[in-house]
Design a protein around this motif. Structure first.
Motif, mmCIF file in Angstrom:
data_model
loop_
_atom_site.group_PDB
_atom_site.id
_atom_site.type_symbol
_atom_site.label_atom_id
_atom_site.label_comp_id
_atom_site.label_asym_id
_atom_site.label_seq_id
_atom_site.Cartn_x
_atom_site.Cartn_y
_atom_site.Cartn_z
ATOM 1 N N ALA A 82 0.828 -1.205 0.000
ATOM 2 C CA ALA A 82 0.000 0.000 0.000
ATOM 3 C C ALA A 82 0.866 1.260 0.000
ATOM 4 O O ALA A 82 1.878 1.326 0.695
ATOM 5 C CB ALA A 82 -0.912 0.005 1.230
ATOM 6 N N THR A 83 0.458 2.247 -0.790
ATOM 7 C CA THR A 83 1.180 3.522 -0.806
ATOM 8 C C THR A 83 0.470 4.580 0.030
ATOM 9 O O THR A 83 1.112 5.509 0.513
ATOM 10 C CB THR A 83 1.366 4.048 -2.249
ATOM 11 N N ASP A 84 -0.830 4.438 0.207
ATOM 12 C CA ASP A 84 -1.569 5.369 1.063
ATOM 13 C C ASP A 84 -1.207 5.057 2.522
ATOM 14 O O ASP A 84 -1.411 3.935 2.979
ATOM 15 C CB ASP A 84 -3.077 5.212 0.843
ATOM 16 N N LEU A 103 -3.962 3.521 4.641
ATOM 17 C CA LEU A 103 -4.256 2.144 4.259
ATOM 18 C C LEU A 103 -3.184 1.200 4.808
ATOM 19 O O LEU A 103 -3.499 0.147 5.355
ATOM 20 C CB LEU A 103 -4.359 2.012 2.738
ATOM 21 N N ALA A 104 -1.931 1.603 4.671
ATOM 22 C CA ALA A 104 -0.841 0.780 5.213
ATOM 23 C C ALA A 104 -1.021 0.592 6.723
ATOM 24 O O ALA A 104 -0.853 -0.517 7.245
ATOM 25 C CB ALA A 104 0.505 1.419 4.901
ATOM 26 N N LYS A 128 2.514 0.056 -8.023
ATOM 27 C CA LYS A 128 2.245 0.780 -6.786
ATOM 28 C C LYS A 128 1.650 2.142 -7.093
ATOM 29 O O LYS A 128 2.065 2.816 -8.029
ATOM 30 C CB LYS A 128 3.528 0.950 -5.968
ATOM 31 N N PRO A 152 -2.229 4.712 -6.393
ATOM 32 C CA PRO A 152 -3.631 4.751 -5.983
ATOM 33 C C PRO A 152 -4.493 3.611 -6.541
ATOM 34 O O PRO A 152 -5.402 3.132 -5.865
ATOM 35 C CB PRO A 152 -4.135 6.099 -6.496
ATOM 36 N N ASP A 185 -3.785 0.653 -4.444
ATOM 37 C CA ASP A 185 -4.416 0.844 -3.137
ATOM 38 C C ASP A 185 -5.913 0.537 -3.192
ATOM 39 O O ASP A 185 -6.453 -0.142 -2.316
ATOM 40 C CB ASP A 185 -4.190 2.276 -2.638
ATOM 41 N N VAL A 206 -9.416 6.968 -1.422
ATOM 42 C CA VAL A 206 -8.474 6.230 -2.273
ATOM 43 C C VAL A 206 -9.051 6.011 -3.669
ATOM 44 O O VAL A 206 -8.340 6.165 -4.665
ATOM 45 C CB VAL A 206 -8.077 4.890 -1.611
#
Length: 145
Positions: free
Chosen positions: A17-19, A22-23, A75, A77, A80, A138
Motif C-alpha cells: 500500500a502507498t496510502d 491504508l498501510a 504501486k 492509488p 491501493d 483512495v
C-alpha cells in the motif's frame, strides 16, 4: 477464521500500500489478528474442542486474488483501491464465518466462546468499516490516476 494465507496477505498488503492510512489499517489489523488467534486458542482450551487445521479453498482463492493484485498492478492509488477491494472480500468472508460460529456457540451453550467470538466479529466489522471509509478517498485518487 483467518487462515495463515490471509495473515500473509495482510502483511503483503501493508507493504504494498502507498496510502499511509491504508498501510496503517493493514498493520493494525495484522496486530488484531494475532489477538484473534489467541482467542481461538483460548476457546479450544476452554471447551476441549479439537480443531483440525484445514485449508479453506474459498479463503485460499481470495488470498490468491489479492496476491495477483499486488503482483500485477503498479504501486500507487490504483493498487491501493484494488487492495481495499481484496481485503474487504476477505473481511466479508471472515464476518460470515465468525457470525456463524457465534450462533453455533450460543446453541451449544458456550457463553465464554461466544463472548470471545463476538469480540473478533466486532474487530472484523470495524476493519471493514475502516476500509470502506478509506475507499472513499483512495478510489477518487485511483480514478484520477
Amino acid at each position: 477464521m483467518c487462515s495463515a494465507a490471509a495473515y500473509r496477505l495482510l502483511h503483503r498488503g501493508g507493504r504494498a500500500a502507498t496510502d499511509p492510512k491504508l498501510a496503517e489499517a493493514f498493520t493494525q489489523h495484522l496486530e488484531e489478528t494475532q489477538g484473534q488467534i489467541e482467542r481461538i486458542d483460548q476457546i479450544v482450551e476452554e471447551t476441549g474442542i479439537k480443531l483440525k487445521r484445514m485449508k479453506c479453498a474459498a479463503m485460499e482463492g481470495l488470498v490468491e486474488e489479492g496476491k495477483e493484485v499486488i503482483e500485477e498492478i503498479a504501486k500507487g492509488p490504483v493498487l491501493d483501491a484494488a487492495l481495499i477491494g481484496a481485503a474487504q472480500k476477505v473481511e466479508h468472508y471472515e464476518i460470515a464465518t465468525y457470525g456463524t460460529l457465534c450462533v453455533l456457540g450460543k446453541l451449544l451453550k458456550k457463553p465464554k466462546a461466544v463472548e470471545l467470538l463476538k469480540a473478533t466479529l466486532a474487530e472484523e466489522k470495524s476493519t471493514d468499516e475502516k476500509l470502506s471509509t478509506l475507499a472513499e478517498s483512495v478510489n477518487v485518487e485511483a480514478l484520477a490516476a
